[in-house]
Design an enzyme around this catalytic site. Structure first.
Site, mmCIF file in Angstrom:
data_model
loop_
_atom_site.group_PDB
_atom_site.id
_atom_site.type_symbol
_atom_site.label_atom_id
_atom_site.label_comp_id
_atom_site.label_asym_id
_atom_site.label_seq_id
_atom_site.Cartn_x
_atom_site.Cartn_y
_atom_site.Cartn_z
ATOM 1 N N HIS A 61 1.080 -1.278 -0.040
ATOM 2 C CA HIS A 61 0.113 0.014 -0.068
ATOM 3 C C HIS A 61 1.022 1.174 -0.026
ATOM 4 O O HIS A 61 1.978 1.226 0.545
ATOM 5 C CB HIS A 61 -0.806 0.096 1.108
ATOM 6 N N ASP B 80 2.363 1.890 3.339
ATOM 7 C CA ASP B 80 3.200 1.287 4.029
ATOM 8 C C ASP B 80 4.648 1.456 3.642
ATOM 9 O O ASP B 80 5.524 1.162 4.440
ATOM 10 C CB ASP B 80 3.142 -0.464 3.580
HETATM 11 C C1 XLS Z 1 -7.301 -6.228 4.631
HETATM 12 C C2 XLS Z 1 -6.936 -6.559 3.052
HETATM 13 C C3 XLS Z 1 -5.715 -5.585 2.747
HETATM 14 C C4 XLS Z 1 -5.933 -5.799 1.229
HETATM 15 C C5 XLS Z 1 -5.187 -4.588 0.569
HETATM 16 O O1 XLS Z 1 -7.967 -6.987 5.463
HETATM 17 O O2 XLS Z 1 -6.425 -7.766 3.237
HETATM 18 O O3 XLS Z 1 -4.698 -5.753 3.280
HETATM 19 O O4 XLS Z 1 -5.363 -6.917 0.778
HETATM 20 O O5 XLS Z 1 -5.547 -3.438 0.893
#
Ligand code: XLS
Ligand code: CA
Ligand code: CA
Length: 441
Positions: free
Chosen positions: A102, A105
């Protein structure tokens, strides 16, 4: 500088190896069903769980952080740089060809969008150089439009147009980054795209706005020449009580209603299937049947808990059925198997990150080998062919399949059978499941 000085490149040592830092089943070059294991799996490491998680953040509302990492710094931008380098050392040592992240991140938001964009530019420059150096690729990137308070009521489905515009700015930047780094896919997960209380919600407006948002992304990608695959990731709840992209079936209906199914496929996560009260193989089958299987977030939930625990996958039976579905669907194309999984809060050692990924990769490798045996023996295929035999080998069944049957023709047929009993054939389900165990173990 090395962030993981005690760990050398992880090698395949085969079944029976006692070395915790070795693969027992994942052998990247081994050919299974006509392709290397590496090409089947296209494994990816999730930046958020591996480099941005410390045992507390979003993980445990009652506890403090339990993990200390060598990339930590009091300066958030310096920490972001360190994490970037740590990511590539980790991936190289693990032998994983992809990563996923993301925006939030990888770079601190700072105090304005401009500052955020500048931070992202700096870090993605490091990514680009490291990708060139190592050959590691980006499976997907995405925008975190759910953590900041401005997204309290959603991003593309927010009741506030200011928030909507902010999310659009983030996605525009995200697509620029996808293009810059050659991301094979771009993901949307609607963490807060949903509602808390229906009576204060304009459901139709929110759905329409979300579709418009996705169309803007499609159009912008075209404009800048970004050709990666768009993916939507369903999840039924958490953080929002009711999320719009509930499961595969709901998301497919949404995409088709707005003509977006030409441009989007699904990114499916095992734990999200559990939360939707489905099995993971069900979610994969539903997407594949619509031709919309895109990519996988591999993990597992805890059936005793009702939330998204994102554990590394170690359940062989569930993983086998998932891999079987993927292989039967013809594979993942530009997608891959991303470990959207985090070490438990009590797995506090830095090197647990390696052990956890090895466990997940070996589990999926074993699942692939079992799948090969199931497919070569036509184990499920033969059962399915037999179960549907009346559709293929009787006149009445054929008339349904070729579309010539009508209610009247079927009624005439059924009445003519008089009191002839319809034969019920046992599915022998217990035997089938016992046989599956024979294949797995
Ligand atoms: C959260 C989601 C997230 C997505 C990407 O539960 O899994 O991490 O994979 O935003
Ligand atoms: Ca996920
Ligand atoms: Ca999850």
């Amino acid at each position: 500088m090395s962030y993981f000085p005690d760990v050398a490149k992880i090698k395949y040592e085969g079944k029976g190896s006692k070395n915790p830092f070795a693969f027992k089943h994942y052998n990247p070059e081994e050919i299974v069903l006509g392709k290397t294991m590496e090409d089947h799996m296209r494994f990816a490491v999730a930046y958020w769980h591996t480099f941005a998680s410390d045992g507390a953040k979003g993980q445990d509302p009652f506890g403090m952080k339990t993990m200390t990492r060598p990339w930590e710094s009091t300066d958030p931008l310096e920490e972001a740089r360190q994490k970037a380098y740590a990511n590539f050392e980790f991936l190289e040592k693990l032998g994983v060809p992809f990563f996923a992240f993301h925006d939030l991140d990888v770079a601190p938001e700072g105090t304005s969008l401009e500052e955020y964009h500048a931070n992202l530019d700096e870090i993605t420059d490091i990514f680009k150089a490291e990708m060139e150096r190592t050959g590691i690729k980006l499976l997907w990137n995405t925008s975190n439009a759910f953590s900041h308070p401005r997204f309290v009521n959603g991003a593309a489905t927010s009741p506030n147009a200011e928030t909507y515009a902010h999310a659009a700015a983030q996605v525009k930047k995200g697509l620029d980054i996808a293009k810059k780094l050659g991301a094979e896919n771009y993901v949307f997960w609607g963490g807060r795209e949903g509602y808390e209380y229906l009576q204060i919600t304009d459901y139709k407006l929110e759905q329409d706005n979300q579709a418009k948002f996705y169309w803007m992304a499609v159009n912008y990608a075209k404009e800048i020449g970004y050709t990666g695959q768009f993916l939507i990731e369903p999840k039924p709840k958490e953080p929002t009580k009711h999320q719009y992209d509930f499961d595969s079936a709901t998301t497919i209906a949404f995409l088709k209603s707005y003509g977006l199914d030409e441009h989007f496929k699904l990114n499916l996560e095992a734990n999200h299937a559990t939360l939707a009260m489905h099995t993971f193989d069900h979610e994969i089958r539903v997407a594949a049947a619509a031709g919309l299987l895109g990519s996988i977030d591999a993990n597992q939930g805890d059936l005793l808990l009702g939330w998204d625990t994102d554990e590394f996958p170690t359940d062989l039976a569930a993983s086998t059925l998932a891999v079987y579905e993927i292989v039967k669907a013809g594979g993942l194309g530009s997608g891959g198997v991303n470990f959207d999984s985090k070490v438990r809060r009590s797995s506090t050692d830095l090197n647990d990150l390696f052990l956890a990924h090895i466990a997940g990769m070996d589990t999926w490798a074993r699942a692939l080998k079992t799948t090969e045996r199931l497919i070569n023996d036509k184990f499920f295929d033969n059962i399915v062919t037999e179960r549907y035999d009346t559709f293929y080998n009787t006149e009445v069944g054929k008339s349904v399949l070729d579309g010539t049957a009508t209610l009247a023709s079927l009624s005439e047929y059924a009445i003519a059978k008089k009191d002839e009993q319809i034969k019920v054939i046992s599915d022998r389900l217990e035997y089938v499941k016992a046989q599956l165990n024979e294949y797995i173990f």
